[in-house]
Write a protein that holds these residues in place. Structure first.
Motif, PDB file in Angstrom:
ATOM      1  N   LYS A 109       0.847  -1.194   0.000  1.00 14.61           N
ATOM      2  CA  LYS A 109       0.000   0.000   0.000  1.00 14.61           C
ATOM      3  C   LYS A 109       0.886   1.248   0.000  1.00 14.61           C
ATOM      4  O   LYS A 109       2.066   1.199   0.344  1.00 14.61           O
ATOM      5  CB  LYS A 109      -0.901   0.026   1.249  1.00 14.61           C
ATOM      6  CG  LYS A 109      -1.585  -1.279   1.598  1.00 14.61           C
ATOM      7  CD  LYS A 109      -2.579  -1.712   0.571  1.00 14.61           C
ATOM      8  CE  LYS A 109      -3.434  -2.876   1.066  1.00 14.61           C
ATOM      9  NZ  LYS A 109      -2.663  -4.073   1.448  1.00 14.61           N
ATOM     10  N   SER A 110       0.292   2.357  -0.370  1.00 14.34           N
ATOM     11  CA  SER A 110       1.015   3.627  -0.342  1.00 14.34           C
ATOM     12  C   SER A 110       1.476   3.932   1.079  1.00 14.34           C
ATOM     13  O   SER A 110       0.696   3.832   2.029  1.00 14.34           O
ATOM     14  CB  SER A 110       0.103   4.756  -0.845  1.00 14.34           C
ATOM     15  OG  SER A 110       0.758   5.996  -0.769  1.00 14.34           O
ATOM     16  N   GLY A 111       2.741   4.280   1.251  1.00 18.25           N
ATOM     17  CA  GLY A 111       3.290   4.579   2.570  1.00 18.25           C
ATOM     18  C   GLY A 111       4.009   3.410   3.208  1.00 18.25           C
ATOM     19  O   GLY A 111       4.710   3.577   4.210  1.00 18.25           O
ATOM     20  N   ASP A 112       3.845   2.202   2.648  1.00 16.01           N
ATOM     21  CA  ASP A 112       4.529   1.027   3.201  1.00 16.01           C
ATOM     22  C   ASP A 112       6.024   1.079   2.912  1.00 16.01           C
ATOM     23  O   ASP A 112       6.472   1.695   1.942  1.00 16.01           O
ATOM     24  CB  ASP A 112       3.965  -0.257   2.582  1.00 16.01           C
ATOM     25  CG  ASP A 112       2.583  -0.606   3.115  1.00 16.01           C
ATOM     26  OD1 ASP A 112       2.120   0.092   4.029  1.00 16.01           O
ATOM     27  OD2 ASP A 112       1.981  -1.563   2.590  1.00 16.01           O
ATOM     28  N   ASN A 113       6.787   0.419   3.754  1.00 17.10           N
ATOM     29  CA  ASN A 113       8.188   0.140   3.448  1.00 17.10           C
ATOM     30  C   ASN A 113       8.526  -1.227   4.018  1.00 17.10           C
ATOM     31  O   ASN A 113       7.739  -1.827   4.771  1.00 17.10           O
ATOM     32  CB  ASN A 113       9.121   1.236   3.976  1.00 17.10           C
ATOM     33  CG  ASN A 113       9.098   1.372   5.485  1.00 17.10           C
ATOM     34  OD1 ASN A 113       9.139   0.368   6.214  1.00 17.10           O
ATOM     35  ND2 ASN A 113       9.034   2.607   5.982  1.00 17.10           N
TER      36      ASN A 113
ATOM     37  N   SER B 135      13.303  -0.879  -2.735  1.00 19.79           N
ATOM     38  CA  SER B 135      12.247  -0.084  -3.362  1.00 19.79           C
ATOM     39  C   SER B 135      10.969  -0.904  -3.511  1.00 19.79           C
ATOM     40  O   SER B 135      11.007  -2.084  -3.871  1.00 19.79           O
ATOM     41  CB  SER B 135      12.702   0.408  -4.739  1.00 19.79           C
ATOM     42  OG  SER B 135      13.822   1.253  -4.619  1.00 19.79           O
TER      43      SER B 135
ATOM     44  N   ARG C 217       6.625  -0.521  -4.820  1.00 14.45           N
ATOM     45  CA  ARG C 217       5.635   0.288  -5.527  1.00 14.45           C
ATOM     46  C   ARG C 217       4.245  -0.138  -5.082  1.00 14.45           C
ATOM     47  O   ARG C 217       4.010  -1.316  -4.773  1.00 14.45           O
ATOM     48  CB  ARG C 217       5.780   0.146  -7.035  1.00 14.45           C
ATOM     49  CG  ARG C 217       5.467  -1.230  -7.569  1.00 14.45           C
ATOM     50  CD  ARG C 217       5.629  -1.303  -9.085  1.00 14.45           C
ATOM     51  NE  ARG C 217       5.245  -2.607  -9.595  1.00 14.45           N
ATOM     52  CZ  ARG C 217       6.011  -3.674  -9.588  1.00 14.45           C
ATOM     53  NH1 ARG C 217       7.241  -3.599  -9.077  1.00 14.45           N
ATOM     54  NH2 ARG C 217       5.575  -4.825 -10.074  1.00 14.45           N
ATOM     55  N   SER C 218       3.353   0.814  -5.043  1.00 18.38           N
ATOM     56  CA  SER C 218       1.988   0.522  -4.616  1.00 18.38           C
ATOM     57  C   SER C 218       1.358  -0.503  -5.551  1.00 18.38           C
ATOM     58  O   SER C 218       1.461  -0.397  -6.773  1.00 18.38           O
ATOM     59  CB  SER C 218       1.170   1.817  -4.622  1.00 18.38           C
ATOM     60  OG  SER C 218      -0.139   1.574  -4.174  1.00 18.38           O
TER      61      SER C 218
END
Length: 532
Positions: free
Chosen positions: A396-400, A425, A427-428
Motif C-alpha cells: 500500500k502507499s506509505g509502506d516500506n 524499493s 511500488r503501490s
C-alpha cells in the motif's frame, strides 16, 4: 627648350629638398608626440611583449617542426653576425616610403620593437616571412572585400606570429587570437570537435568584420588596433581618463600596460615585412602545398584515414585543417570543409567511401546512438526450508520493508530473498510473498485488509515512524492539572495539541514560554489539562 630644362631642374631640386626634409620633419614631430624619459628596452611593456614573442615562437616550434619539415634554413640566418646599427633617419625614411593608409609613426617605442625584430629575433622573423607567403594572399583578399587597409594583414604577426593554432595564457586562440566570448558573438562555431577560431579563413572574415566595426566607433586606425587588443570598453575608458583625447599617443599611458606596445609592435612588424631583405632576412618556406583546394564532406572521418590512404603527411593535413580539434571531421551539423593538396582532390572524391571505411574501428568511436541499456538482472526468489507457508501481501502507499517485516514478524532480508529483490524499493500494488508458520497463517492473512493504523497497533506502534509511542509523563499528585509530554522526531505543536482536547498550540507555546514553534526531540513540554 632651355626654359623647360630649367623648370625640370627646379622641380627636381624642390623634390629632393622635400624628400630630405620629410624625414627630419617627421622625426621632429614624432619625437614631440609622446614625452618619454624611459629607455624602451627597459620598459616592462616591451619586456612583456618580448616574452610573449618568445613563448609563441617556442610553442610554434614544438608543435610544428615535428610535423612539417622546412626547406634549407641556412641562408635565412647566414647574416646574423652582420648586424648594422642604423640611424633613426633611415627608419623614418623607410617608414615614410611604405604606402600605407595607417600612419607609421616613429619614436622611441617603435624603435625598441624595430630593434627586437631586426637584431634579437631574426629566426622568428624568417619563419614568419615564410608563413606570410602562404597566408597573406588570403588575408589580403578578405581585407579588400571589407574595404579595409591591406596593411592590417600585419596584425596577426603581433597577435600570433601567424600561427593558426596559437593559444594565449588567457585562452585567446587562433591566428587572430579571439576569446571564446568574442567568437560566439560573431558566430564562430566552437565545440568539442570544431574551433573556427583556428580556421584561418573563417577567423580572418570575423577579424575583418570586427575591425570594421571598431573603426566605425573610433575613426582612427591606431585606436582601432589598440582596441582590438584590449577591447572597445577599455579603449573607451582610456579616452575618458585622458579627458576626451582621441589620438593613440595622447591616451598611451591610460591604456592597459599590455596594450601600450601593440601599436609600436604593429608599426615595427609592418617595417620588417617590407624591408626584410635589407636586414639580411630570407623567408623559410614550410613544405606545405601552396596550392590547395577545399571540398565539402558530410561523413565522419579522421584525418589519419585520409593521410594513410592518400599518402598525404599528417602534418600537412593538420596544417591545412587546423580547426578540427580532435583531428576528426564530425558528421553531425555538417557538411564541413576539408582542405587538401590540389593534386589529391580528385583522388579523394573517387575513394571517399573507401577512406571513410578504412580502419574505422581504430580511428572513429563506434556509434552508440542505437544502444539499449543492458538487461537488468534480478536475484532469484529463495524459498525457506521447513514447513513455513507462503502468504501474499499487497503493498500500500506509505509502506516500506521495515513496516511489513514488523507486521509479519520476519526479517527485511528474508522478504528480499523470497521475492528476488536486490534493493528496498517498493511500488503501490506490488505483490510480496511472505513465509510464516502454519499456526499463524489465518491470523496474518488479515493484515492485507487492515488500515495502516490498525497494522501498527498490532505491533504496539501507533505513529507512522515505525517507533513505539513514548509514554506521556504524568504530573505529580500535587500538580494534577498538568501533564508532561516528551517530544519525538516528527512532532510539531499542532499534532501534539490535537492529543489534548481543548488545548491549542498557542496554549503550549505560552505555558512553556517558547519564543518560536521550533521543537527538539527529547524536549519535555508542560501541558495544562482542560475539562472536556
Amino acid at each position: 627648350m632651355t626654359m623647360n630644362f630649367k623648370k625640370i631642374t627646379v622641380i627636381a631640386f624642390a623634390f629632393i629638398l622635400a624628400f630630405l626634409a620629410a624625414p627630419l620633419a617627421a622625426q621632429q614631430s614624432v619625437n614631440t608626440v609622446i614625452p618619454d624619459s624611459l629607455n624602451p628596452a627597459n620598459d616592462p611593456v616591451y619586456q612583456q611583449y618580448l616574452k610573449r614573442l618568445d613563448s609563441l615562437y617556442a610553442a610554434w616550434i614544438n608543435l610544428r617542426l615535428p610535423l612539417v619539415q622546412y626547406q634549407d634554413t641556412s641562408i635565412a640566418f647566414k647574416r646574423d653576425t652582420n648586424i648594422v646599427e642604423l640611424p633613426d633617419s633611415i627608419f623614418v625614411q623607410r617608414l615614410a616610403a611604405i604606402p600605407s593608409a595607417i600612419e607609421l609613426t616613429y619614436n622611441k617605442q617603435v624603435r625598441s620593437y624595430l630593434d627586437l625584430y631586426t637584431k634579437t629575433r631574426k629566426k622568428q622573423v624568417s619563419i614568419m616571412l615564410g608563413l606570410a607567403d602562404y597566408y597573406f594572399p588570403m588575408i589580403e583578399s578578405k581585407l579588400d572585400a571589407y574595404d579595409l587597409p591591406l596593411e592590417l594583414k600585419y596584425l596577426p604577426i603581433i597577435e600570433s606570429a601567424l600561427d593558426p593554432r596559437a593559444r594565449s595564457k588567457v585562452g585567446a586562440q587562433g591566428m587572430w587570437q579571439f576569446m571564446l566570448g568574442t567568437a560566439k558573438l560573431y558566430k564562430l562555431k566552437v565545440n568539442s570537435f570544431i574551433d573556427e577560431r583556428l580556421d584561418p579563413v573563417r577567423s580572418t572574415e570575423v577579424a575583418c568584420a570586427y575591425l570594421k566595426e571598431l573603426y566605425s566607433i573610433f575613426g582612427d586606425w591606431h585606436m582601432v588596433i589598440a582596441a582590438y587588443n584590449c577591447g572597445p570598453g577599455n579603449m573607451k575608458k582610456a579616452i575618458q581618463r585622458s579627458g576626451g583625447k582621441t589620438n593613440y599617443w595622447d591616451v598611451y599611458y591610460y591604456l592597459p600596460r599590455e596594450t601600450r606596445g601593440f601599436v609600436p609592435a604593429f608599426i615595427a612588424a609592418t617595417y620588417i615585412m617590407n624591408y626584410s631583405q635589407n636586414h639580411g632576412f630570407y623567408a623559410v618556406q614550410p613544405n606545405i602545398p601552396i596550392i590547395a583546394d577545399t571540398i565539402l564532406i558530410s561523413q565522419e572521418m579522421h584525418l589519419a584515414q585520409i593521410s594513410e590512404v592518400l599518402g598525404v603527411p599528417m602534418g600537412t593535413l593538420e596544417y591545412l585543417n587546423p580547426k578540427y580539434r580532435k583531428k576528426i571531421i564530425p558528421a553531425a551539423g555538417g557538411p564541413y570543409d576539408l582542405s587538401l593538396p590540389a593534386d589529391k582532390v580528385s583522388i579523394f572524391i573517387t575513394m571517399q567511401d573507401s577512406i571513410q571505411r578504412y580502419k574505422q574501428n581504430v580511428y572513429l568511436a563506434k556509434n552508440n546512438l542505437d544502444k539499449q541499456p543492458a538487461v537488468r538482472t534480478t536475484a532469484k526468489p529463495v524459498k525457506p526450508s521447513g514447513d513455513d507457508v507462503a502468504v501474499s501481501y499487497t503493498v500500500k502507499s506509505g509502506d516500506n520493508l521495515g513496516y511489513i517485516a514488523a507486521w509479519f514478524g520476519v526479517g527485511i532480508s528474508s522478504i528480499r530473498d523470497w521475492n528476488g529483490m536486490s534493493g528496498s524499493s517498493l511500488r503501490s500494488g506490488q505483490k510480496l510473498t511472505i513465509y510464516v508458520p502454519k499456526s499463524s497463517v489465518e491470523d496474518l492473512k488479515e493484515i492485507n485488509d487492515l488500515t495502516f493504523a490498525e497494522k501498527q497497533s498490532r505491533v504496539g506502534k501507533e505513529n507512522g515512524t515505525g517507533q513505539a509511542e513514548e509514554p506521556v509523563v504524568a504530573a505529580s499528585k500535587s500538580d494534577t492539572n498538568f501533564v508532561y509530554y516528551t517530544v519525538r522526531s516528527g512532532d510539531n505543536l499542532w499534532t501534539i495539541a490535537q492529543k489534548y482536547p481543548g488545548v491549542s498550540h498557542e496554549d503550549i507555546m505560552k505555558l512553556n514560554q517558547m519564543p518560536s514553534s521550533r521543537l527538539q526531540a527529547g524536549q519535555v513540554l508542560k501541558i495544562k489539562r482542560k475539562e472536556g
